[in-house]
Design a protein around this motif. Structure first.
Motif, PDB file in Angstrom:
ATOM      1  N   ASN A   1       0.812  -1.214   0.000  1.00  0.00           N
ATOM      2  CA  ASN A   1       0.000   0.000   0.000  1.00  0.00           C
ATOM      3  C   ASN A   1       0.845   1.263   0.000  1.00  0.00           C
ATOM      4  OD1 ASN A   1      -2.055  -2.097   1.439  1.00  0.00           O
ATOM      5  ND2 ASN A   1      -3.161  -0.491   0.357  1.00  0.00           N
ATOM      6  N   SER A   2       2.039   1.205   0.577  1.00  0.00           N
ATOM      7  CA  SER A   2       2.883   2.389   0.602  1.00  0.00           C
ATOM      8  C   SER A   2       3.264   2.820  -0.808  1.00  0.00           C
ATOM      9  CB  SER A   2       4.145   2.120   1.435  1.00  0.00           C
ATOM     10  OG  SER A   2       4.881   1.031   0.908  1.00  0.00           O
ATOM     11  N   GLN A   3       3.394   1.857  -1.737  1.00  0.00           N
ATOM     12  CA  GLN A   3       3.703   2.223  -3.121  1.00  0.00           C
ATOM     13  C   GLN A   3       2.542   2.987  -3.751  1.00  0.00           C
ATOM     14  OE1 GLN A   3       5.763  -0.892  -5.495  1.00  0.00           O
ATOM     15  NE2 GLN A   3       5.457  -2.195  -3.689  1.00  0.00           N
ATOM     16  N   TYR A   4       1.312   2.539  -3.455  1.00  0.00           N
ATOM     17  CA  TYR A   4       0.147   3.252  -3.945  1.00  0.00           C
ATOM     18  C   TYR A   4       0.078   4.668  -3.389  1.00  0.00           C
ATOM     19  CZ  TYR A   4      -2.230  -0.869  -5.971  1.00  0.00           C
ATOM     20  OH  TYR A   4      -2.593  -1.939  -6.736  1.00  0.00           O
ATOM     21  N   ASN A   5       0.576   4.866  -2.171  1.00  0.00           N
ATOM     22  CA  ASN A   5       0.550   6.194  -1.565  1.00  0.00           C
ATOM     23  C   ASN A   5       1.597   7.105  -2.175  1.00  0.00           C
ATOM     24  OD1 ASN A   5      -1.483   5.363   0.181  1.00  0.00           O
ATOM     25  ND2 ASN A   5      -0.046   4.768   1.800  1.00  0.00           N
ATOM     26  N   ALA A   6       2.753   6.543  -2.501  1.00  0.00           N
ATOM     27  CA  ALA A   6       3.857   7.362  -2.998  1.00  0.00           C
ATOM     28  C   ALA A   6       3.711   7.719  -4.474  1.00  0.00           C
ATOM     29  CB  ALA A   6       5.184   6.636  -2.768  1.00  0.00           C
ATOM     30  N   ALA A   7       3.281   6.762  -5.283  1.00  0.00           N
ATOM     31  CA  ALA A   7       3.290   6.968  -6.734  1.00  0.00           C
ATOM     32  C   ALA A   7       2.447   8.154  -7.205  1.00  0.00           C
ATOM     33  CB  ALA A   7       2.843   5.688  -7.435  1.00  0.00           C
ATOM     34  N   PRO A   8       1.242   8.405  -6.642  1.00  0.00           N
ATOM     35  CA  PRO A   8       0.468   9.555  -7.117  1.00  0.00           C
ATOM     36  C   PRO A   8       1.144  10.904  -6.862  1.00  0.00           C
ATOM     37  CG  PRO A   8      -0.949   8.002  -5.967  1.00  0.00           C
ATOM     38  CD  PRO A   8       0.459   7.572  -5.704  1.00  0.00           C
ATOM     39  N   LEU A   9       2.100  10.941  -5.929  1.00  0.00           N
ATOM     40  CA  LEU A   9       2.822  12.195  -5.663  1.00  0.00           C
ATOM     41  C   LEU A   9       3.846  12.501  -6.742  1.00  0.00           C
ATOM     42  CD1 LEU A   9       3.395  11.705  -1.813  1.00  0.00           C
ATOM     43  CD2 LEU A   9       1.556  12.959  -2.968  1.00  0.00           C
ATOM     44  N   GLN A  10       4.140  11.502  -7.587  1.00  0.00           N
ATOM     45  CA  GLN A  10       5.057  11.635  -8.721  1.00  0.00           C
ATOM     46  C   GLN A  10       6.420  12.194  -8.328  1.00  0.00           C
ATOM     47  OE1 GLN A  10       3.004  13.809 -11.836  1.00  0.00           O
ATOM     48  NE2 GLN A  10       1.338  12.323 -11.929  1.00  0.00           N
ATOM     49  N   PRO A  11       7.075  11.621  -7.312  1.00  0.00           N
ATOM     50  CA  PRO A  11       8.432  12.068  -6.985  1.00  0.00           C
ATOM     51  C   PRO A  11       9.362  11.797  -8.157  1.00  0.00           C
ATOM     52  CG  PRO A  11       7.919  10.008  -5.845  1.00  0.00           C
ATOM     53  CD  PRO A  11       6.640  10.488  -6.468  1.00  0.00           C
ATOM     54  N   PRO A  12      10.267  12.727  -8.478  1.00  0.00           N
ATOM     55  CA  PRO A  12      11.086  12.586  -9.694  1.00  0.00           C
ATOM     56  C   PRO A  12      11.997  11.368  -9.681  1.00  0.00           C
ATOM     57  CG  PRO A  12      11.852  14.405  -8.318  1.00  0.00           C
ATOM     58  CD  PRO A  12      10.534  13.988  -7.759  1.00  0.00           C
ATOM     59  N   HIS A  13      12.342  10.862  -8.513  1.00  0.00           N
ATOM     60  CA  HIS A  13      13.250   9.716  -8.443  1.00  0.00           C
ATOM     61  C   HIS A  13      12.538   8.377  -8.587  1.00  0.00           C
ATOM     62  CE1 HIS A  13      11.697  10.516  -4.389  1.00  0.00           C
ATOM     63  NE2 HIS A  13      11.713   9.202  -4.243  1.00  0.00           N
ATOM     64  N   LEU A  14      11.197   8.371  -8.574  1.00  0.00           N
ATOM     65  CA  LEU A  14      10.460   7.113  -8.631  1.00  0.00           C
ATOM     66  C   LEU A  14      10.396   6.607 -10.068  1.00  0.00           C
ATOM     67  CD1 LEU A  14       8.818   5.032  -6.981  1.00  0.00           C
ATOM     68  CD2 LEU A  14       6.767   6.347  -7.560  1.00  0.00           C
ATOM     69  N   ALA A  15      10.962   5.416 -10.310  1.00  0.00           N
ATOM     70  CA  ALA A  15      11.052   4.879 -11.667  1.00  0.00           C
ATOM     71  C   ALA A  15       9.972   3.866 -11.978  1.00  0.00           C
ATOM     72  CB  ALA A  15      12.431   4.243 -11.878  1.00  0.00           C
ATOM     73  N   ALA A  16       9.493   3.121 -10.968  1.00  0.00           N
ATOM     74  CA  ALA A  16       8.504   2.072 -11.201  1.00  0.00           C
ATOM     75  C   ALA A  16       7.989   1.586  -9.857  1.00  0.00           C
ATOM     76  CB  ALA A  16       9.116   0.912 -11.984  1.00  0.00           C
ATOM     77  N   ILE A  17       6.827   0.926  -9.873  1.00  0.00           N
ATOM     78  CA  ILE A  17       6.286   0.332  -8.653  1.00  0.00           C
ATOM     79  C   ILE A  17       5.777  -1.077  -8.960  1.00  0.00           C
ATOM     80  CG2 ILE A  17       5.655   2.544  -7.613  1.00  0.00           C
ATOM     81  CD1 ILE A  17       2.728   1.943  -8.376  1.00  0.00           C
TER      82      ILE A  17
END
Length: 398
Positions: free
Chosen positions: A1-17
């Motif tokens: 669930n933490s990935q679902y929480n982080a991904a919508p914020l679109q942090p520039p370092h996030l490459a995939a979930i």
């Protein structure tokens, strides 16, 4: 669930979930499925993990906010539209917590690079299967390290088909989920015979069951496994059957369209199941982590029957208030089951169970769900009561 929480914020370092079985709408997936409060599992999980402090008390928040509001719709429902990174989603049919949320995410996440795999076991053993650990590593190596390892050739959607009488079908590539060539068929209920048919019953009939309840306090406080029954009359359920005359594979979402009433109280809680019996009439449950999987399940508190969205992958009862009923009042309603993929052979029987209490056990000891049920429930069929179960028939497998 933490990935679902982080991904919508679109942090520039996030490459995939890669969310590996996770609910995406806490109210509808976990603590109040169908409008029936069921925070017992979350409480048991917190107790098992020995973290009584320092964690959000979702059960308490449900008591504070019993209907959908911004807390549930914004903070506890994934903001799918903002997830743009590549996604590898994993789901099963048998979890009592996560499947529907994963299928919802698959359909609502707009990322053009996404994969879905539906396995045939349970999330814990699936995570530790070497083949699938390697798959996860390949996914991350491709998107985090830029490796040209062939990941993009992985089929976008793979499903499994449960077959308790033989080997399951695993990793079957399909075009999409729900399957685009699904043939939805209505099986009409006949309370006079206890059967289902593709033809509506002409005569109005009804069948009753007396509600059964359990105390909330276990006899054995250590194991939390045994509960005293308050009401013991009958089985607390009724069943309808249809025997297939040819091999049939069902894969996707089932829908119930029912007419029901109660002789006591102003509400009803229902737990619906679809599973099968073999050619001898013996219940044929897949076993997951030593627990019988009772099949596709739907829950509904009748006062929460109002519907705000009818897409099967994101079927939403509004949960914005209650529509209480009167004793003897016959209520028409619809609800969708969590999806299932299962094989029925010629001569095997599909069973629809309508129950006054939860029948599916969790993997950890969990107190029973407390219901509003009282007295006797009646299922009305035939004539103007065109009650049916809609099933997702898969075209012949190659």
């Amino acid at each position: 669930n933490s990935q679902y929480n982080a991904a919508p914020l679109q942090p520039p370092h996030l490459a995939a979930i890669a969310p590996w079985e996770a609910c995406s709408d806490w109210y509808r997936d976990q603590v109040c499925r169908g409008g029936i409060p069921s925070g017992e599992f979350f409480d048991a999980l917190v107790d098992m993990l020995r973290v009584p402090n320092g964690i959000e008390d979702i059960h308490a928040m449900l008591n504070k906010y019993p209907y959908i509001n911004e807390y549930w719709s914004k903070e506890k429902r994934v903001q799918f539209q903002n997830i743009k990174v590549p996604v590898y989603l994993v789901a099963s049919w048998s979890s009592n917590v996560h499947p529907y949320g994963t299928f919802r995410a698959w359909n609502l996440i707009p990322s053009q690079e996404k994969w879905l795999r539906v396995h045939n076991t349970q999330e814990w053993p699936d995570q530790q299967t070497p083949k699938y650990r390697d798959e996860l590593r390949d996914f991350y190596n491709h998107y985090l390290k830029g490796m040209d390892n062939g990941w993009t050739k992985t089929p976008r959607v793979r499903v499994s088909l449960l077959d308790p009488m033989g080997p399951d079908v695993v990793d079957m590539p399909v075009k999409e989920f729900p399957l685009p060539d699904t043939q939805y068929r209505k099986l009409y209920l006949d309370a006079g015979t206890g059967r289902m048919s593709e033809h509506p019953a002409e005569t109005e009939t009804s069948i009753q069951y007396h509600c059964r309840e359990l105390t909330n306090e276990p006899i054995d406080p250590f194991s939390k496994s045994y509960y005293t029954e308050i009401v013991k009359e009958g089985d607390g359920l009724t069943q309808f059957r249809i025997t297939f005359t040819e091999d049939t594979t069902l894969c996707g979402y089932f829908k119930a369209h029912l007419f029901m009433s109660t002789d006591e109280g102003n509400d009803m809680d229902m737990f619906l199941y679809v599973n099968k019996e073999d050619s001898l009439g013996v219940a044929d449950y897949p076993v997951v982590l030593g627990v019988n999987f009772m099949g596709a399940e739907a829950r509904l508190r009748l006062s929460h029957r109002k519907i705000e969205n009818r897409d099967y992958y994101d079927w939403r009862h509004a949960h914005d208030g209650e529509q209480l009923i009167e004793p003897g009042e016959i209520i028409e309603f619809e609800t969708v089951f969590w999806p299932l993929g299962m094989i029925w052979r010629k001569g095997e029987t599909l069973v629809l169970t309508i129950s006054s209490r939860e029948l599916q056990l969790f993997e950890i000891p969990t107190p029973p769900i407390q219901t509003r049920n009282k007295g006797t429930h009646t299922v009305h069929t035939g004539g103007k009561y065109d009650a049916y179960l809609e099933i997702p028939v898969m075209k012949e497998r190659k």
